[in-house]
Scaffold this active site. Structure first.
Site, PDB file in Angstrom:
ATOM      1  CG  ASP A 156      26.278 -29.539  36.778  1.00  0.00           C
ATOM      2  OD1 ASP A 156      26.640 -29.178  37.860  1.00  0.00           O
ATOM      3  OD2 ASP A 156      26.247 -29.038  35.859  1.00  0.00           O
TER       4      ASP A 156
HETATM    5  C1  BGC Z   1      25.687 -25.163  36.662  1.00  0.00           C
HETATM    6  C2  BGC Z   1      27.371 -26.278  35.843  1.00  0.00           C
HETATM    7  C3  BGC Z   1      28.581 -25.620  36.903  1.00  0.00           C
HETATM    8  C4  BGC Z   1      27.999 -25.885  38.077  1.00  0.00           C
HETATM    9  C5  BGC Z   1      29.491 -24.818  39.896  1.00  0.00           C
HETATM   10  C6  BGC Z   1      25.637 -26.192  38.073  1.00  0.00           C
HETATM   11  O1  BGC Z   1      24.254 -26.402  38.699  1.00  0.00           O
HETATM   12  O2  BGC Z   1      25.023 -26.686  35.592  1.00  0.00           O
HETATM   13  O3  BGC Z   1      27.854 -25.259  35.580  1.00  0.00           O
HETATM   14  O4  BGC Z   1      29.199 -25.585  36.715  1.00  0.00           O
HETATM   15  O5  BGC Z   1      26.931 -25.813  38.949  1.00  0.00           O
HETATM   16  O6  BGC Z   1      28.774 -24.087  39.775  1.00  0.00           O
END
Ligand code: BGC
Length: 723
Positions: free
Chosen positions: A262
């Site tokens: 993530d």
């Molecule tokens: C979120 C994810 C997301 C990623 C990319 C993160 O802050 O937890 O769910 O896919 O950002 O945008």
């Protein structure tokens, strides 16, 4: 995989420098300005140098093509970029938020919305989505409840299958397919007290019974990638959780796709307190099985040091690079990196998708209450749309609005005016969503009440009040909205006008007073681009509402977490016995149980039949129930199949969902819903956490929601295997 692919990837691995390899393990945010493409914290030269091999957050076919061209035509080895985005509930055309779409209880529809979203995103050149989000959530304080399947693992698993197939299509290499990413692995929904990013500490049993099944289903459906959660599980951050990533996901479930961290999660291992610096964080993540580092720069900057220190090996790095290149190959990116994004969709395709989104929205909204059949409204009628969410297009999008313009969605007022005629629909916001009454809005709203036949009161959360980093300790209506609503209810009572509440939210709000006072309540969640049209379809009766809540609605914050799959305990609640499990100040049961949702039909379920009395582990039974529409409008009924294993070696939940089905019936018409039940699905995790099939009796319970008093029951005997 084809030999040609293996050879190509082998050759690339031989030719790549360490920096180029680490580029393939790096994902960076990109954007574009008038002067051309940009990268977050980097220059686009990094793409030319091959030190950034994957991007996120880029939209627009031209911008995507510009970036891809840098990699393919100007980098030494010409390896194409993998470009992903959070296509969570649509791309430009927004479908309802995932929690709302779960309410449709329709796997075909779940698949089709993902397919349509994939086509739209792929037409912009994207090849990956960071979806589906599969975190079971039983705490409405957690803002990310909005993004997921709700409280039940069975529903989560069915959504996982549908979404993976929908996004990925029949062939990943097809120009309309996206690589899906099951996230956030795992148990993110169990964050302490519903506070986003907080620590998670749950039992192995709960992990396996509740939080893992949607991921198991995603892997079985061939999901291309998995994203570990930001959170830790009992002290081990998921980004460094070798036991769950390499152990459970790769070895036990057989997942051989890409594990993508993530956003900045690798560097956050330092904050978790298990890594001293970026090099150690990178080593821990790679060792645990994370292939791509999103946004932390930890692999690029930390892995060379970790390699020197002997914490990781070149073979570890090569293994991850091979996985990333394999995914790029499977997506057809080596074959034709411009396959996606080369043909714009026709206006007709877009219009068809909007019509589809309208139907999906009507099937996702949940009619919580409809006293005296206030809905659908008789025609002709004058309606006063009142409240801060009555004409707010941007809020209809919900969280993760992707590439959808704020002015794009249809508001309640616009939808009703299109459906009825301008003259009959008046509007007054009254107050702002969070702000004060600006300039006599309440007075104007009260005036409007006198000049109408019915009031449509639009309240709830702004789109930004749910989603990531949007936890709320008080998932209620914001203070002034309550005051405002009470004023409108008081006036409506004097005027004897019905009040239809449309409640927008990314979670089940705790508003018993509102439900009590309203004549009708539509839980609209956030319905996306066609929100207003779909609501108008339901309000005018063109469509019967069909959604059923995928989460229990609490009466009080103190009941959280509240879900139907609880265990009985040793002292089940008994109103006549003080020393039993209950509160002194609130009932135990939810205000609305899982599965609740009214339609314009009136359904009676009868004659529950199970095709056999006794089964062994490999049998399947058919569970059948008759359904009659005793109302005077056509509608679709949803039927749920639960079980309760009353006597087992491990205490079983009071209800476990094992199936659901739908039937559409005309007034007076009868039909039957038949649901298959495989005996192997009656296994549970025994004392040693391995599946067991225990002979004995299981209750089969069928009905319209998880309210035990409304379920028809039968008994099924589980017999030991025949010798
Ligand atoms: C979120 C994810 C997301 C990623 C990319 C993160 O802050 O937890 O769910 O896919 O950002 O945008």
């Amino acid at each position: 995989m084809a030999q040609a692919a293996v050879n190509h990837i082998d050759r690339l691995l031989r030719e790549m420098s360490l920096a180029e390899k680490l580029g393939q393990l790096t994902m960076t945010a990109a954007g574009s300005t008038v002067t051309g493409p940009t990268l977050a914290g980097d220059s686009t030269d990094a793409i030319r140098a091959g030190t950034v091999g994957n991007l996120l957050n880029l939209t627009g076919a031209a911008a995507v093509r510009d970036m891809q061209r840098l990699a393919v035509e100007e980098s030494r080895l010409g390896v194409p970029l993998l470009i992903g985005f959070d296509v969570i509930h649509g791309y430009r055309t927004l479908f309802p938020i995932p929690l709302a779409e779960a309410a449709a209880f329709d796997p075909d529809l779940w698949l089709l919305t993902a397919r349509e979203a994939a086509k739209e995103a792929a037409a912009d050149g994207l090849a990956m989505t960071f979806a589906p989000m599969l975190d079971v959530a039983r705490d409405p304080r957690w803002g990310r409840s909005a993004e997921g399947p709700g409280e039940d693992p069975y529903v989560g698993a069915r959504i996982a299958e549908a979404k993976v197939r929908g996004f990925q299509g029949g062939d990943l290499a097809d120009g309309s397919s996206l690589a899906a990413c099951a996230k956030h692995y795992c148990a993110y929904g169990a964050v302490a007290a519903g506070r986003d990013y907080a620590s998670v500490d749950i039992s192995d049993r709960t992990l396996r019974e509740v939080y893992l099944p949607p991921f198991t289903a995603a892997v079985a459906s061939g999901v291309a990638s998995v994203m570990p959660a930001f959170t830790d599980l009992a002290g081990i951050p998921m980004t460094a959780n070798a036991a769950l990533l390499k152990g459970w996901l790769r070895r036990r479930l057989g997942f051989n796709g890409v594990i993508l961290s993530d956003y900045n999660a690798v560097a956050e291992l330092i904050n978790h307190g298990i890594a001293a610096d970026l090099a150690q964080a990178a080593a821990l993540a790679l060792q645990a099985g994370v292939d791509i580092d999103m946004m932390a720069g930890a692999y690029r900057h930390g892995l060379p040091i970790a390699l020197d220190r002997g914490w990781v090996s070149s073979a570890d790095i090569d293994e991850s690079v091979r996985r990333v290149l394999t995914l790029k190959w499977k997506l057809g990116l080596f074959d034709d990196p411009y396959r996606r994004g080369s043909v714009a969709e026709s206006a007709e395709a877009l219009a068809t998708r909007r019509r589809f989104a309208r139907g999906v929205a009507a099937r996702s909204l949940v009619m919580l209450k409809n006293d005296r059949d206030v809905l659908p409204v008789p025609q002709p009628i004058r309606l006063a749309v009142i409240g801060p969410l009555g004409d707010s297009a941007a809020d209809m999008r919900g969280s993760w609005w992707c590439a959808a313009a704020p002015e794009g969605p249809v508001t309640v007022v616009a939808g009703l005016r299109a459906a009825m005629s301008e003259a009959r629909v008046a509007f007054e916001a009254g107050i702002d969503i969070e702000g004060a009454d600006a300039g006599g809005g309440t007075a104007r709203a009260l005036d409007l009440c006198a000049q109408t036949d019915a009031i449509v009161l639009c309240l709830g959360e702004a789109a930004t009040l749910s989603g990531e980093a949007a936890s709320r300790a008080h998932p209620l209506l914001l203070g002034r909205q309550r005051q405002f609503a009470e004023t409108i209810f008081d006036r409506a009572r004097v005027l004897r006008k019905p009040v239809i509440v449309i409640l927008f939210s990314g979670r089940p709000l705790i508003v018993p007073w509102l439900i009590e006072r309203a004549d009708a309540v539509l839980a609209a969640w956030f319905l996306g681009s066609e929100a207003g049209n779909a609501l108008a379809d339901v309000i005018t009766g063109r469509v019967s509402p069909g959604g059923r809540t995928p989460v229990s609605w609490a009466r009080s914050v103190g009941q959280i977490p509240l879900f139907f799959g609880a265990r009985p305990g040793g002292r089940p609640a008994n109103p006549n016995d003080t020393y039993t499990s209950k509160y002194l100040d609130v009932a135990n049961d939810p205000l609305f149980p899982f599965g609740h949702g009214l339609t314009y039909g009136r359904f009676r379920l009868s004659n529950l039949q199970v095709s056999r009395e006794s089964v062994t582990e490999n049998d399947t039974v058919a569970v059948r129930v008759d359904v009659t529409n005793e109302g005077n409008r056509a509608a679709e009924e949803t039927v749920f199949l639960f079980i309760h294993d009353k006597l087992a070696s491990v205490a079983r939940p009071l209800l476990e969902l094992k199936g659901f089905g739908k039937i559409r019936l005309e007034p007076g018409q009868s039909g039957a819903v038949t649901l298959p039940l495989a005996a192997k699905d009656l296994r549970f995790l025994g004392l040693n956490l391995e599946p067991v099939f225990e002979p004995g009796e299981v209750e089969i319970l069928v009905g319209p929601c998880a309210d035990r008093s409304r379920l028809l029951a039968a008994t099924l005997h589980l017999a030991p295997a025949r010798a």
